[in-house]
Design a protein around this motif. Structure first.
Motif, PDB file in Angstrom:
ATOM      1  N   HIS A  58      -5.905  -7.435  -9.208  1.00  0.00           N
ATOM      2  CA  HIS A  58      -6.131  -7.135 -10.622  1.00  0.00           C
ATOM      3  C   HIS A  58      -7.613  -6.824 -10.834  1.00  0.00           C
ATOM      4  CE1 HIS A  58      -5.233  -8.213 -15.092  1.00  0.00           C
ATOM      5  NE2 HIS A  58      -5.451  -6.944 -14.888  1.00  0.00           N
ATOM      6  N   VAL A  59      -8.010  -5.664 -10.365  1.00  0.00           N
ATOM      7  CA  VAL A  59      -9.438  -5.334 -10.360  1.00  0.00           C
ATOM      8  C   VAL A  59      -9.991  -5.169 -11.773  1.00  0.00           C
ATOM      9  CG1 VAL A  59      -9.523  -4.288  -8.069  1.00  0.00           C
ATOM     10  CG2 VAL A  59      -8.897  -2.896 -10.016  1.00  0.00           C
ATOM     11  N   GLY A  60      -9.145  -4.728 -12.687  1.00  0.00           N
ATOM     12  CA  GLY A  60      -9.614  -4.536 -14.059  1.00  0.00           C
ATOM     13  C   GLY A  60      -9.357  -5.757 -14.923  1.00  0.00           C
ATOM     14  N   GLY A  61      -9.119  -6.896 -14.293  1.00  0.00           N
ATOM     15  CA  GLY A  61      -8.842  -8.113 -15.051  1.00  0.00           C
ATOM     16  C   GLY A  61      -9.458  -9.305 -14.362  1.00  0.00           C
ATOM     17  N   CYS A  62      -8.609 -10.219 -13.882  1.00  0.00           N
ATOM     18  CA  CYS A  62      -9.096 -11.485 -13.331  1.00  0.00           C
ATOM     19  C   CYS A  62      -9.606 -11.344 -11.897  1.00  0.00           C
ATOM     20  CB  CYS A  62      -7.974 -12.516 -13.368  1.00  0.00           C
ATOM     21  SG  CYS A  62      -6.517 -11.998 -12.409  1.00  0.00           S
ATOM     22  N   ARG A  63      -9.414 -10.172 -11.293  1.00  0.00           N
ATOM     23  CA  ARG A  63      -9.887  -9.875  -9.931  1.00  0.00           C
ATOM     24  C   ARG A  63      -9.150 -10.687  -8.881  1.00  0.00           C
ATOM     25  NH1 ARG A  63     -13.234  -5.663  -9.386  1.00  0.00           N
ATOM     26  NH2 ARG A  63     -13.417  -6.384  -7.250  1.00  0.00           N
ATOM     27  N   ARG A  64      -8.028 -11.302  -9.254  1.00  0.00           N
ATOM     28  CA  ARG A  64      -7.283 -12.066  -8.265  1.00  0.00           C
ATOM     29  C   ARG A  64      -6.358 -11.148  -7.479  1.00  0.00           C
ATOM     30  NH1 ARG A  64      -9.223 -16.679  -6.822  1.00  0.00           N
ATOM     31  NH2 ARG A  64      -7.151 -17.366  -6.163  1.00  0.00           N
ATOM     32  N   PHE A  65      -6.178 -11.487  -6.212  1.00  0.00           N
ATOM     33  CA  PHE A  65      -5.149 -10.828  -5.417  1.00  0.00           C
ATOM     34  C   PHE A  65      -3.814 -11.472  -5.750  1.00  0.00           C
ATOM     35  CE2 PHE A  65      -8.567  -8.981  -3.126  1.00  0.00           C
ATOM     36  CZ  PHE A  65      -8.029  -7.835  -2.549  1.00  0.00           C
ATOM     37  N   LEU A  66      -2.822 -10.620  -5.961  1.00  0.00           N
ATOM     38  CA  LEU A  66      -1.502 -11.107  -6.337  1.00  0.00           C
ATOM     39  C   LEU A  66      -0.501 -10.691  -5.272  1.00  0.00           C
ATOM     40  CD1 LEU A  66      -1.639  -9.912 -10.040  1.00  0.00           C
ATOM     41  CD2 LEU A  66      -2.334 -12.147  -9.130  1.00  0.00           C
ATOM     42  N   VAL A  67       0.480 -11.532  -5.065  1.00  0.00           N
ATOM     43  CA  VAL A  67       1.595 -11.161  -4.202  1.00  0.00           C
ATOM     44  C   VAL A  67       2.696 -10.644  -5.117  1.00  0.00           C
ATOM     45  CG1 VAL A  67       3.320 -11.960  -2.571  1.00  0.00           C
ATOM     46  CG2 VAL A  67       0.971 -12.824  -2.442  1.00  0.00           C
ATOM     47  N   VAL A  68       2.963  -9.356  -5.008  1.00  0.00           N
ATOM     48  CA  VAL A  68       3.942  -8.721  -5.885  1.00  0.00           C
ATOM     49  C   VAL A  68       5.190  -8.410  -5.067  1.00  0.00           C
ATOM     50  CG1 VAL A  68       4.413  -6.743  -7.374  1.00  0.00           C
ATOM     51  CG2 VAL A  68       2.122  -7.741  -7.314  1.00  0.00           C
ATOM     52  N   GLU A  69       6.266  -9.038  -5.472  1.00  0.00           N
ATOM     53  CA  GLU A  69       7.541  -8.798  -4.795  1.00  0.00           C
ATOM     54  C   GLU A  69       8.318  -7.795  -5.633  1.00  0.00           C
ATOM     55  OE1 GLU A  69      11.409 -11.409  -3.277  1.00  0.00           O
ATOM     56  OE2 GLU A  69      10.169 -12.110  -4.924  1.00  0.00           O
ATOM     57  N   ARG A  70       8.706  -6.715  -5.018  1.00  0.00           N
ATOM     58  CA  ARG A  70       9.355  -5.673  -5.819  1.00  0.00           C
ATOM     59  C   ARG A  70      10.234  -4.810  -4.933  1.00  0.00           C
ATOM     60  NH1 ARG A  70       7.076  -0.903  -5.526  1.00  0.00           N
ATOM     61  NH2 ARG A  70       5.511  -0.769  -3.906  1.00  0.00           N
ATOM     62  N   ASN A  71      10.978  -3.954  -5.584  1.00  0.00           N
ATOM     63  CA  ASN A  71      11.913  -3.098  -4.871  1.00  0.00           C
ATOM     64  C   ASN A  71      11.328  -1.688  -4.788  1.00  0.00           C
ATOM     65  OD1 ASN A  71      14.129  -1.257  -4.384  1.00  0.00           O
ATOM     66  ND2 ASN A  71      15.471  -3.029  -4.698  1.00  0.00           N
ATOM     67  N   THR A  72      11.169  -1.202  -3.580  1.00  0.00           N
ATOM     68  CA  THR A  72      10.506   0.098  -3.416  1.00  0.00           C
ATOM     69  C   THR A  72      11.413   1.262  -3.785  1.00  0.00           C
ATOM     70  OG1 THR A  72      11.168   0.239  -1.097  1.00  0.00           O
ATOM     71  CG2 THR A  72       9.019  -0.748  -1.552  1.00  0.00           C
ATOM     72  N   LEU A  73      12.691   0.975  -3.958  1.00  0.00           N
ATOM     73  CA  LEU A  73      13.611   2.052  -4.316  1.00  0.00           C
ATOM     74  C   LEU A  73      13.805   2.124  -5.826  1.00  0.00           C
ATOM     75  CD1 LEU A  73      15.350   4.218  -3.044  1.00  0.00           C
ATOM     76  CD2 LEU A  73      17.231   2.588  -2.961  1.00  0.00           C
ATOM     77  N   THR A  74      13.912   0.952  -6.455  1.00  0.00           N
ATOM     78  CA  THR A  74      14.162   0.942  -7.903  1.00  0.00           C
ATOM     79  C   THR A  74      12.904   0.680  -8.711  1.00  0.00           C
ATOM     80  OG1 THR A  74      14.559  -1.429  -7.937  1.00  0.00           O
ATOM     81  CG2 THR A  74      16.456  -0.019  -7.466  1.00  0.00           C
ATOM     82  N   HIS A  75      11.859   0.227  -8.052  1.00  0.00           N
ATOM     83  CA  HIS A  75      10.598  -0.148  -8.704  1.00  0.00           C
ATOM     84  C   HIS A  75      10.725  -1.406  -9.566  1.00  0.00           C
ATOM     85  CE1 HIS A  75       8.565   4.082  -8.257  1.00  0.00           C
ATOM     86  NE2 HIS A  75       8.877   3.521  -7.113  1.00  0.00           N
ATOM     87  N   ASP A  76      11.796  -2.156  -9.408  1.00  0.00           N
ATOM     88  CA  ASP A  76      11.900  -3.423 -10.133  1.00  0.00           C
ATOM     89  C   ASP A  76      10.930  -4.435  -9.540  1.00  0.00           C
ATOM     90  OD1 ASP A  76      13.923  -2.516 -11.740  1.00  0.00           O
ATOM     91  OD2 ASP A  76      15.511  -3.182 -10.371  1.00  0.00           O
ATOM     92  N   VAL A  77      10.235  -5.170 -10.400  1.00  0.00           N
ATOM     93  CA  VAL A  77       9.380  -6.256  -9.934  1.00  0.00           C
ATOM     94  C   VAL A  77      10.182  -7.545  -9.968  1.00  0.00           C
ATOM     95  CG1 VAL A  77       7.301  -7.592 -10.380  1.00  0.00           C
ATOM     96  CG2 VAL A  77       7.303  -5.132 -10.741  1.00  0.00           C
ATOM     97  N   LEU A  78      10.195  -8.247  -8.857  1.00  0.00           N
ATOM     98  CA  LEU A  78      11.003  -9.460  -8.782  1.00  0.00           C
ATOM     99  C   LEU A  78      10.164 -10.703  -9.035  1.00  0.00           C
ATOM    100  CD1 LEU A  78      12.972  -8.288  -5.638  1.00  0.00           C
ATOM    101  CD2 LEU A  78      13.633  -8.071  -8.026  1.00  0.00           C
ATOM    102  N   SER A  79       8.931 -10.700  -8.549  1.00  0.00           N
ATOM    103  CA  SER A  79       8.062 -11.839  -8.829  1.00  0.00           C
ATOM    104  C   SER A  79       6.615 -11.445  -8.608  1.00  0.00           C
ATOM    105  CB  SER A  79       8.419 -13.026  -7.915  1.00  0.00           C
ATOM    106  OG  SER A  79       8.056 -12.738  -6.580  1.00  0.00           O
ATOM    107  N   VAL A  80       5.732 -12.177  -9.258  1.00  0.00           N
ATOM    108  CA  VAL A  80       4.293 -11.979  -9.072  1.00  0.00           C
ATOM    109  C   VAL A  80       3.658 -13.363  -8.955  1.00  0.00           C
ATOM    110  CG1 VAL A  80       2.182 -10.949  -9.974  1.00  0.00           C
ATOM    111  CG2 VAL A  80       4.386  -9.932 -10.548  1.00  0.00           C
ATOM    112  N   ALA A  81       2.836 -13.567  -7.937  1.00  0.00           N
ATOM    113  CA  ALA A  81       2.199 -14.872  -7.768  1.00  0.00           C
ATOM    114  C   ALA A  81       0.777 -14.669  -7.286  1.00  0.00           C
ATOM    115  CB  ALA A  81       2.973 -15.716  -6.759  1.00  0.00           C
ATOM    116  N   ASP A  82      -0.047 -15.664  -7.502  1.00  0.00           N
ATOM    117  CA  ASP A  82      -1.423 -15.596  -7.039  1.00  0.00           C
ATOM    118  C   ASP A  82      -1.448 -15.698  -5.518  1.00  0.00           C
ATOM    119  OD1 ASP A  82      -4.432 -16.003  -8.086  1.00  0.00           O
ATOM    120  OD2 ASP A  82      -4.094 -17.150  -6.227  1.00  0.00           O
ATOM    121  N   ALA A  83      -2.168 -14.806  -4.872  1.00  0.00           N
ATOM    122  CA  ALA A  83      -2.125 -14.732  -3.414  1.00  0.00           C
ATOM    123  C   ALA A  83      -2.716 -15.970  -2.753  1.00  0.00           C
ATOM    124  CB  ALA A  83      -2.856 -13.484  -2.938  1.00  0.00           C
TER     125      ALA A  83
END
Lengths: 92, 994, 416
Positions: A58-83
């Protein structure tokens, strides 16, 4: 995914605030690990068509690295967590 | 009253006449007209020429699907091509011209193509123009290009402004027709945040064309009452003139609002267009349905149009599209439209129904003949339709008419719901493609969902919105449904469409703009291009500016019929953004010209400007390049003087743009030790060290300095260009790789103004502004410490030299930068100080053999640039350690940093020149490397350069050919050490005080 | 049927009823000498050259959709050979030469239009990098020309010379570069391959790669098992998915790259122009639409569609470079799935598995590479050794450290 990311620290924010680093499943090998392990870490990618986890920063925000779980075919985001929390065995 | 204007009715303001021109001729219309309706009212039916055959064409629709009536509007820098006359709001002084014709719309030489159409069959260009090959660019292609294209773009600077905005809502309703208005009302009354967007300038959709009464009043009044209530609700936002063009991830919709496109002169207080990025919890696609053209011989003659459009012109604009209108249909809706036209006072002379036994007969107006089981095989007339040729049971009949309204059924406007890849679903019940189920967040309502009656659409709007309201945890109000006068019965199973009326005597068009006719699709199938996508690409069907809004479904139906399949099996080509074309300007918003990207200014910017600096862009930064003085004839003279001054006396340079990151914590040393390839653990407090960071693949990532300001307190610098990337790299390492390390850091790049004071007199000058003792003992080379400036300002001082001279970098809080720089300049005046810029800095560093991004280009290793000794292989780990050991990164024939001096000392070497062995033939195989940096050295009095030369360090003394074929230059240079000036570093700490 | 002006005339007189299918629709045979996975430009070109140049004709091309349904029909149609690095330049120049003879080779007009490709520069360092590039091209015998600001202005007066955030200082011109009609390339190779006896099998998705004793013997497909002597993968965009069937992990990520076309306009842009201060490229198709693109969306994706933010960014750069684009309207956006390799350069290589050959990792460069990619891959499959022009495109270069990193961005595919 591609429009908004729900940052665990900042809430849903537009994609433009984030930078993608890449595959988050890869763990940096120990210094003495084999050449193959190092090659795989730096160069080989599972690149799944479906559920995938990536590091987004999140370079334009808190600058934290996030682990983003998502579907590369549908683009659905399943979860987001702090790395860092994920890396330290915290909430995944 | 003009020829075709009805005496009464229509949502036009007959008290506000407007005059405009089309192709130079003066016309008049009324406020509330579109360009198309006003032209039709004036009896103009010829409005354009088709793309390929240049056939005369008239308006087909009354909306955004218009393929034919494309015009260029406006002049000068506001000239805009390819506008649909059906979507252009009439205003006073509007000027429009037709397109793609020469010399005039009525007489177009391009129509010759129509005579040659058998030769110009689908895909003809793939089969010819191959010989002789040079003729393609010189002859064939220019001819094709000139013939092709539609309107002419000026490519002149746009005087108008644009902007972008985010909007958030509980429910986005797309389309303000019967379903959309009722949905917005239901959700609005329930208190949801609602956005209602519609591409039209007047909200109401089909209600504006409806001829029956609703709740006892005209349908458009009914619409107006709903709109009035919606406008009064604080939680509802109405967006007329706004096209939702795309559905993106997370239910974000893109819409373009044409804020001022309808005004003769836009106000500069507002943008002309605005992009909305609408984040919608739920959305309803209440986009209605597009009427399906019928494919019959001559169906493109001006005057032939969609039946629904003919009714819209009559009901909404008070225009009779003809004095003798024939309606051609294959469905009940055509009959209903015919009746409605008659109700509005348009004379319908005939109804031609392809079906033999119509399911239901609406009452026909008096005087209209009904021909059932009849087909149209041709139309008569040249620039406008004068009659029809019909065939019924083998008998041919000619009918006089001056307009033809065709009703081939309805295609729900499913586009937006299909933009994520889901395909429309063919329904045998509806005989149409319906929207796919894409989940609860985005649903279709009304005609877009396949519903065919007004009552159903109104009810569906309420029902779908009620479900959304409940879903979002609110209670929905009861919204009563209105009474519709003489509502048509639900038609039940739709009639099977007539994809092609048999027996066509002339071309039966499917895609009007691109001139794709039924025969082209047959040819595509014959040649193996029968897949819907192949057929599209081969014939260009559905590839025109209307993106197949009229032609896509018909092409699928035709292909299916020819193959003996159902349209379900043929499918339909992909729908993608943009629903209708969107301007570059709107999508670019405020980012343009000098403001295309942000400007970054150093805290010393004002000082440099006052010193007369010439600036240069360095990424987002503006940096002083050099400081010219009167009498200097070019930039080189200034740079040479600045370099000489630094070498002989002293110079001041702004280095504030360097990235600066401050680190704290017990593990800060360990952290840095893993980030840099050279050792960092034992750096003493008060000392700075040059550091090299690698990427994990072993290549150099960035270089800079590491200063230890306290036991657990460090400050590192990065190059200007890499500042953000290095910061992110550190964050990755701290958060992802080694989260257990106790280290915290922050970028302080913008907190400090930093200046480099370099030259033999640097100490004396600096001592004049700094209280602390600056002697060599107190501040030795690579010292890094806090200092107090005279007057009490606290700063940081680093004994770092990029120029090879006795040099300091002084950092002070940004807001004090200019004052400190001015004080230094004042103190240095007696010593001959001058400011120096990036150009001189670059010369100074080349003279010293220091590398920058010209050498560290992401493909070089530390060893390549002569810094292999910095790799601390004894460290257990650092980023890049393992992969830097690979064969390819350690091979002896890699390019290595060397210096070059031209044998003929007058020859300037250019960066980017390649190197060859003397006498070798130029070839990729023989290539020995390239010049990375080059300059004239005022210190040495001749040109010098740095280069990456294969195995270069073994080749000192060799002569190589500097090969700059781009400038047609080649000459010899001697390979030398990359350190040209003061190789023993005597000047950094002169033995004798200067 | 041979195509010519005469055949057009003859058929026109016959009301165009005499044309025959450009390719057969054969049933798959149980076994082929070579099976190519992927009926896009590269797969079709590979099959064509195997049959035409290397005498292998018992070939099938398996395509899960329709021929040319991948990136060959979803790109900005640019053809050029102006690469920086010696690992790439000879290959792309070989491709350029094949392009120049392609129409007659295939008897199919792919509308190669050598209108010139201009890369703009906006700073001294960009100029120096282009000089290096241009001289590297000349080393390979490829003509290049450095054009100064006034020269660029004469050729492209509509560029932003007066109010640019980053001034246009000049450009590097490759006159032989240009565009080609993308679909025609797929169709031309398909027609050519079919006429040489290659079986083009559409609607045939590969679901598995069968191995016996460590070597590939065939593929499982939605139309049954098909045996083969050698198997070539040419499924860029989906290389990782196909290679996974042979337990092969690749140095590739799939990313979406958007491209755009405007409404048709009368001729106004005569060259291919590449913006140096960002990532934007534009040309005008013969039909009149301005075809343009920018950079990838940045995240792993197999969805053939992009996001709005990237589209907006592309338009911003377009207007920054050509202010007059502001009133031009964009008609359509589409997305292609790119094989983004870890150094930004392609792979034409043997693999660690016998009989399995890989053609992948084309990043942004796939379309222009089509002819040479097909030829070199055919060479590799037929002869078992790399074609000289593609000898650097080995899969093991990542392990060995012989990277071909045009962008100098390192192993992060979304930066290439």
């Amino acid at each position: 995914m591609a429009s908004l990311i729900s940052c665990p620290h900042c809430g849903p924010r537009p994609k433009e605030e984030f930078a993608v680093r890449g595959d988050a499943t890869l763990l940096r090998p120990a210094p003495e690990a084999s050449d193959e392990a190092w090659h795989a870490y730096v160069y080989l990618r599972a690149n799944p068509r479906g559920v995938h986890v990536e590091h987004w920063q999140h370079v334009g925000g808190c600058r934290r690295f996030l682990v983003v779980e998502r579907n590369t075919l549908t683009h659905d985001v399943l979860s987001v967590a702090d790395a860092a929390e994920v890396a330290q065995g915290g909430a995944a | 009253m003009s020829a075709h204007r009805l005496l009464t009715g229509g949502l036009i303001d007959r008290g506000k006449p407007l005059s405009f021109t089309f192709d130079g001729r003066r016309h008049s219309g009324f406020a509330g007209d579109t360009l198309a309706s006003a032209l039709l009212a004036d009896g103009v039916s010829l409005m354009g020429r088709s793309f390929k055959y240049h056939r005369p064409r008239g308006v087909m629709t009354a909306g955004s699907a218009e393929p034919n009536a494309l015009v260029t509007v406006g002049g000068g820098t506001r000239r805009e091509p390819n506008l649909r006359a059906t979507m252009v709001e009439l205003h006073e002084t509007l000027t429009a011209v037709s397109q793609n014709r020469w010399p005039s719309l009525a007489t177009d030489f391009g129509a010759l193509n129509d005579r040659l159409s058998a030769l110009l069959s689908a895909g003809f260009y793939y089969k010819t123009f191959m010989w002789p090959s040079a003729f393609w660019e010189k002859l064939y292609e220019p001819l094709i290009r000139r013939a092709a294209g539609l309107g002419r773009a000026t490519l002149k600077r746009d005087p108008d402004a644009y902007e972008k905005a985010w909007a958030f809502c509980d429910l986005l309703v797309i389309g303000a027709g019967p379903a959309g208005l009722m949905a917005a009302l239901t959700a609005g009354r329930a208190g949801l945040r609602v956005i209602l967007a519609d591409e039209d300038f007047r909200l109401g959709g089909w209600l504006l064309s409806e001829t029956r009464l609703i709740d006892g009043r005209p349908a458009h009044d009914f619409a107006a009452i709903l709109v009035e209530e919606l406008a009064a609700l604080p939680n509802v936002t109405l967006l007329p003139r706004s096209t939702v063009f795309g559905w993106y991830d997370d239910n974000v919709f893109g819409a373009v609002e044409r804020v001022q496109k309808h005004l003769p002169i836009p106000s500069d207080k507002q943008p002309v267009e605005r992009i909305w990025r609408i984040v919608a919890k739920r959305a309803l696609m209440a986009t209605g349905a597009e009427e399906r053209p019928l494919v019959f011989g001559g169906n493109d003659r001006p005057g032939v149009m969609m039946a629904g459009a003919a009714l819209t012109y009559a009901a909404r604009y008070g225009v009779a599209v003809g004095k003798r209108v024939a309606v051609v249909t294959a469905s009940d809706s055509g009959r209903q439209t015919a009746a409605a036209l008659a109700r509005r006072g348009v004379e319908v002379v005939a109804l031609i129904d392809a079906r033999t036994a119509s399911a239901q007969a609406s009452p026909m107006p008096e005087g209209a003949r009904t021909l059932t089981g009849a087909h149209v095989v041709d139309t008569l007339g040249r620039l406008s339709v004068e009659g029809l040729v019909t065939v019924r049971a083998g008998f041919e009949e000619r009918l006089d008419c001056d307009a033809v309204a065709m009703a081939g059924g309805w295609n729900p406007r499913v586009h937006l719901a299909c933009q994520h890849g889901a395909k429309p679903v063919w329904s045998d019940v509806h005989q149409a493609f319906l929207p796919p189920d894409v989940g609860p967040d985005f649903q279709a309502a009304g005609a877009a969902a396949g519903l065919s009656t007004l009552a159903e659409a109104l009810g569906d709007g309420v029902r779908k919105a009620t479900a959304v309201v409940a879903d979002l945890g609110r209670s929905a109000p009861t919204v009563p449904l209105p009474e519709i006068d003489a509502e048509e019965a639900a038609s039940g199973a739709a009639a099977s469409p007539v994809w092609l009326m048999p027996g066509a005597r002339s071309k039966a068009f499917v895609d009007f703009q691109n001139d794709v006719h039924a025969g082209d699709l047959a040819l595509a199938l014959r040649e193996g291009f029968g897949h819907a996508e192949h057929a599209k690409r081969y014939t260009t069907n559905a590839m025109a500016t209307d993106q197949g809004k009229l032609s896509g479904v018909n092409a699928s139906g035709l292909l299916a019929a020819m193959k003996g399949l159902s349209p379900a099996e043929v499918g339909i080509t992909t729908y993608r953004p943009f629903y209708t074309p969107v301007s570059f300007g709107a999508l670019a918003g405020t980012a343009r010209d000098e403001e295309a990207v942000p400007h970054r200014l150093s805290p010393l910017d004002g000082w440099a400007k006052a010193q007369g600096a010439m600036f240069v862009e360095a990424g987002l930064w503006h940096r002083p390049a050099y400081f010219p003085r009167p009498g200097e004839k070019d930039w080189r003279a200034s740079v040479d003087r600045e370099v000489r001054t630094v070498r002989a006396a002293v110079g001041l340079c702004d280095v504030s743009t360097l990235g600066k990151i401050e680190l704290f914590g017990p593990d800060a040393a360990e952290f840095l030790n893993r980030l840099y390839c050279n050792p960092m653990l034992r750096l003493p407090v008060g000392k700075a060290r040059y550091g090299l960071m690698l990427r994990e693949d072993g290549m150099v990532f960035d270089d800079g300095t590491v200063s230890r300001l306290g036991h657990q307190h460090y400050l590192i610098t990065t190059t200007t260009a890499m500042a953000a990337k290095v910061m992110s790299h550190l964050e990755h390492a701290a958060q992802v790789l080694w989260p257990a390390l106790q280290v915290r850091f922050a970028s302080v790049s913008e907190q400090w103004a930093q200046m480099s004071l370099a030259g033999p007199k640097a100490r004396q000058v600096l001592q004049a502004v700094v209280e602390d003792d600056l002697s060599a003992e107190a501040v030795p080379p690579l010292a890094a410490q806090a200092v107090t400036l005279r007057g009490g300002l606290r700063g940081r001082l680093f004994r770092i030299s990029f120029s090879g001279e006795l040099a300091y970098e002084l950092a002070v809080p940004a807001g004090h930068g200019r004052a400190v720089a001015e004080a230094i300049m004042a103190a240095g005046r007696a010593h001959g100080i001058c400011p120096y810029g990036l150009e001189a800095l670059n010369v100074l560093r080349i003279e010293k053999g220091h590398v920058t991004h010209a050498e560290l280009d992401g493909r070089t290793t530390p060893d390549d640039v002569g810094l292999g000794h910095m790799l601390a292989r004894q460290k257990p780990d650092f980023i890049g350690k393992r992969l830097s050991e690979r064969y390819g990164l350690t091979a002896a024939d890699r390019g290595q940093l060397v210096g070059l001096v031209p044998v003929d000392r007058q020859r300037m070497i250019r960066a980017g020149a390649h190197l060859l062995r003397e006498g070798a033939k130029p070839s990729t195989l023989n290539d020995q490397g390239h010049v990375t940096s080059a300059c004239y050295s005022p210190t040495l009095g001749h040109p010098i350069a740095l280069a990456l030369l294969k195995s270069g360090r073994e080749r000192l003394g060799e002569r190589v050919l500097v090969w700059d074929r781009l400038h047609k230059e080649e000459f010899l240079a001697e390979v030398v050490s990359p350190v040209f000036v003061d190789p023993d570093n005597r000047k950094i700490e002169p033995k004798e005080p200067a | 049927m041979r195509y010519s002006a005469l055949s057009l005339l003859k058929n026109a007189l016959g009301r165009n009823l005499g044309w025959s299918p450009v390719w057969r629709e054969p049933e798959p045979k149980p076994h082929y000498d070579v099976v190519i996975v992927g009926g896009g430009g590269h797969g079709l070109a590979t099959a064509y050259y195997l049959a035409k140049a290397f005498g292998v004709t018992n070939i099938a091309v398996l395509e899960k959709g329709y021929l040319g349904s991948g990136n060959v029909g979803r790109n900005t149609t640019i053809v050029r050979s102006n690469y920086l690095l010696p690992g790439n330049e000879p290959f792309y120049e070989f491709s350029m030469k094949l392009w120049e003879g392609l129409e007659r080779e295939l008897n199919y007009n792919v509308m190669l239009s050598q209108r010139g490709v201009m890369i703009l520069y906006h700073s001294d360092s960009e100029r120096d990098a282009l000089i290096r590039r241009g001289n590297g091209m000349w080393m390979e015998g490829v003509e290049a020309e450095l054009v100064d600001r006034e020269g660029v202005r004469r050729m492209m007066p509509f560029l932003n010379f007066d109010h640019a955030r980053f001034p246009i200082l000049g450009g590097l011109l490759q006159k032989r570069g240009g565009t080609a009609r993308h679909d025609a390339v797929a169709w031309g190779y398909a027609r050519g391959a079919d006429r040489l006896g290659v079986d083009l099998i559409q609607n045939c998705a590969v679901t598995g790669i069968r191995r016996e004793a460590g070597r590939v013997v065939g593929v499982e497909t939605t139309r049954g098992f098909i045996g083969c002597g050698r198997l070539g993968l040419a499924a860029a965009g989906h290389s990782s998915e196909v290679a996974r069937m042979a337990d092969l992990a690749l140095p590739i990520e799939s990313h979406v790259l958007q491209a755009f076309v405007t409404e048709g306009l009368k001729p106004c842009i005569d060259h291919v122009i590449i913006y140096g201060a960002g990532h934007f490229y534009i040309s005008q198709s013969d039909k009149g639409g301005l075809v343009f693109g920018g950079e990838i969306d940045g995240f792993g994706s197999y969805a053939q569609r992009g996001n709005l933010a990237t589209a907006e960014h592309v338009m911003e750069e377009g207007v920054a470079m050509i202010p007059g684009l502001s009133r031009v309207k964009v008609l359509r956006a589409w997305g292609g799935v790119m094989d983004m390799s870890m150094d930004g350069s392609p792979i034409i290589s043997r693999t660690s598995i016998d009989n399995l050959y890989l053609n992948a990792g084309w990043c942004y460069g796939g379309f222009k590479a089509t002819p040479a990619s097909g030829f070199c891959f055919a060479h590799l499959i037929a002869k078992g050794e790399p074609h000289p022009a593609a000898r650097f495109f080995r899969l093991d270069r990542f392990e060995r450290g012989h990277l071909i990193d045009e962008a100098g961005a390192g192993p992060q595919p979304n930066l290439h």
